[in-house]
Design a protein around this motif. Structure first.
Motif, short mmCIF file in Angstrom:
data_model
loop_
_atom_site.label_atom_id
_atom_site.label_comp_id
_atom_site.label_asym_id
_atom_site.label_seq_id
_atom_site.Cartn_x
_atom_site.Cartn_y
_atom_site.Cartn_z
N TYR A 34 -5.46 -3.81 8.84
CA TYR A 34 -6.28 -2.64 9.18
C TYR A 34 -5.73 -1.91 10.40
N LEU A 35 -5.35 -2.67 11.42
CA LEU A 35 -4.79 -2.05 12.62
C LEU A 35 -3.47 -1.36 12.32
N MET A 36 -2.63 -1.98 11.48
CA MET A 36 -1.36 -1.35 11.10
C MET A 36 -1.60 -0.07 10.30
N LEU A 37 -2.61 -0.08 9.47
CA LEU A 37 -2.94 1.11 8.70
C LEU A 37 -3.38 2.25 9.62
N MET A 38 -4.15 1.92 10.63
CA MET A 38 -4.61 2.93 11.58
C MET A 38 -3.41 3.56 12.30
N ILE B 291 -9.92 -18.24 8.47
CA ILE B 291 -9.26 -17.62 9.62
C ILE B 291 -8.06 -16.79 9.17
N TYR B 292 -7.30 -17.34 8.24
CA TYR B 292 -6.09 -16.68 7.76
C TYR B 292 -6.41 -15.34 7.11
N VAL B 293 -7.41 -15.31 6.24
CA VAL B 293 -7.78 -14.07 5.56
C VAL B 293 -8.32 -13.03 6.54
N LEU B 294 -9.20 -13.45 7.42
CA LEU B 294 -9.79 -12.50 8.38
C LEU B 294 -8.73 -11.97 9.35
N LEU B 295 -7.85 -12.83 9.81
CA LEU B 295 -6.83 -12.40 10.76
C LEU B 295 -5.84 -11.45 10.10
N SER B 296 -5.38 -11.78 8.90
CA SER B 296 -4.44 -10.89 8.20
C SER B 296 -5.12 -9.57 7.85
N TYR B 297 -6.40 -9.61 7.56
CA TYR B 297 -7.14 -8.38 7.24
C TYR B 297 -7.21 -7.46 8.46
N VAL B 298 -7.54 -8.03 9.60
CA VAL B 298 -7.63 -7.24 10.84
C VAL B 298 -6.27 -6.65 11.19
N LEU B 299 -5.21 -7.45 11.06
CA LEU B 299 -3.87 -6.96 11.37
C LEU B 299 -3.46 -5.84 10.43
N ILE C 221 0.83 -1.20 0.00
CA ILE C 221 0.00 0.00 0.00
C ILE C 221 0.87 1.25 0.00
N GLY C 222 1.95 1.21 0.79
CA GLY C 222 2.84 2.37 0.88
C GLY C 222 2.27 3.42 1.82
N ARG C 223 2.95 4.52 1.89
CA ARG C 223 2.54 5.58 2.81
C ARG C 223 1.37 6.40 2.26
N VAL C 224 1.20 6.39 0.95
CA VAL C 224 0.10 7.13 0.36
C VAL C 224 -1.06 6.16 0.18
N VAL C 225 -2.08 6.31 0.96
CA VAL C 225 -3.20 5.38 0.93
C VAL C 225 -4.38 5.93 0.14
N LEU D 286 -10.04 3.11 5.14
CA LEU D 286 -8.99 2.19 5.56
C LEU D 286 -9.46 0.74 5.52
N ALA D 287 -10.74 0.52 5.79
CA ALA D 287 -11.28 -0.83 5.76
C ALA D 287 -11.17 -1.44 4.37
N VAL D 288 -11.26 -0.60 3.35
CA VAL D 288 -11.13 -1.07 1.97
C VAL D 288 -9.67 -1.23 1.60
N MET D 289 -8.84 -0.26 1.99
CA MET D 289 -7.43 -0.31 1.66
C MET D 289 -6.73 -1.53 2.27
N ALA D 290 -7.28 -2.02 3.37
CA ALA D 290 -6.65 -3.15 4.06
C ALA D 290 -6.76 -4.45 3.28
N ILE D 291 -7.59 -4.49 2.23
CA ILE D 291 -7.75 -5.71 1.47
C ILE D 291 -7.44 -5.52 -0.01
N THR D 292 -7.38 -4.28 -0.48
CA THR D 292 -7.28 -4.04 -1.92
C THR D 292 -6.00 -4.59 -2.55
#
Length: 250
Positions: A112-116, A102-110, A28-32, A37-43
């Motif tokens: 998203y939290l890192m993006l925040m 589980i893998y997809v949901l867990l990586s998505y949440v992580l 994703i990089g620094r420019v989101v 953010l919920a969308v960027m976390a999976i795009t």
């Protein structure tokens, strides 16, 4: 599902999900942009803009490799016994179904939290109206992308299972699965066998970037994924039948 109760399983799953999240964040990089953010976390699973995104399939394939190959490559006798124990087979099937979710949901949440954490200060969110959100809305589009990401991991697991029945060395499973998934489409494109519009990265990119995604374009993506999963299933079942008739040492 005994495997799902093992501490080792959850530690490896957490490690794989964390690696996926870091790669996604780096892609994703620094420019989101301006998307939520919920969308960027999976795009980045569908429309990579960084070389780091090329390594995303490595994690999913490696996760399947770590769990599936030991069951087959221990010895012929162990594999024969495994085939006779229906409870153990059901356990592995349940694992293969539950783990990608589980893998997809867990990586998505992580991710998203890192993006925040990464996006400190004011962040202007723009409406997400392209890709699948054009058809399903933002919430429905996000749910579709998460479901589609699970199908992607299913196909990665399927390649691992398929090559366990074809090659004789464990390391060959990982290399061939990764090569088939990531390199083969590009190679076919270079040889002008596969058109640019047929490249997986182009098909998936439409789910994110198409200004007005059509139902036909969406159907093409689903047809591609369904055909891939169906093909893997048919080949895997056929190899099982052949090996049951000819012997598993052949």
């Amino acid at each position: 599902m005994f495997i799902l109760r093992q501490r080792r399983f959850w530690l490896l799953l957490l490690l794989a999900s964390s690696a996926e999240a870091v790669l996604m964040l780096g892609a994703i990089g620094r420019v989101v942009g301006g998307s939520p953010l919920a969308v960027m976390a999976i795009t980045q699973q569908f429309s990579p803009i960084s070389v780091l995104a090329i390594f995303l399939p490595v994690v999913g394939i490696a996760l399947g490799y770590v769990y599936f190959t030991p069951a087959y490559f221990t010895s012929w006798r162990d594999w024969w016994l495994l085939r006779q124990r229906r409870g153990k087979i059901k356990e592995l099937v349940s694992f293969a179904v539950v783990t990608p979710v589980i893998y997809v949901l867990l990586s998505y949440v992580l991710t998203y939290l890192m993006l925040m954490i990464q996006v400190n200060g004011p962040y202007r969110t723009l409406p997400w109206r392209t890709g699948v959100s054009h058809l399903f809305g933002s919430a429905g589009g996000l749910a579709f992308l998460l479901t589609d990401a699970v199908l992607i991991v299913f196909s990665q697991f399927g390649l691992v299972l398929l090559f366990t029945l074809i090659v004789r060395k464990k390391w060959q499973v990982f290399i061939l699965a990764l090569t088939t998934y990531s390199v083969l489409p590009i190679f076919l494109f270079i040889l002008h066998i596969l058109p640019e519009t047929g490249l997986p990265i182009v098909l998936y990119g439409r789910l994110i970037n198409a200004p007005a995604l059509s139902w036909r374009a969406l159907g093409t993506v689903l047809l591609f994924q369904g055909g891939l999963l169906l093909g893997e299933s048919i080949l895997f079942t056929g190899l099982i039948v052949i090996k049951n008739r000819r012997g598993w040492q052949a």
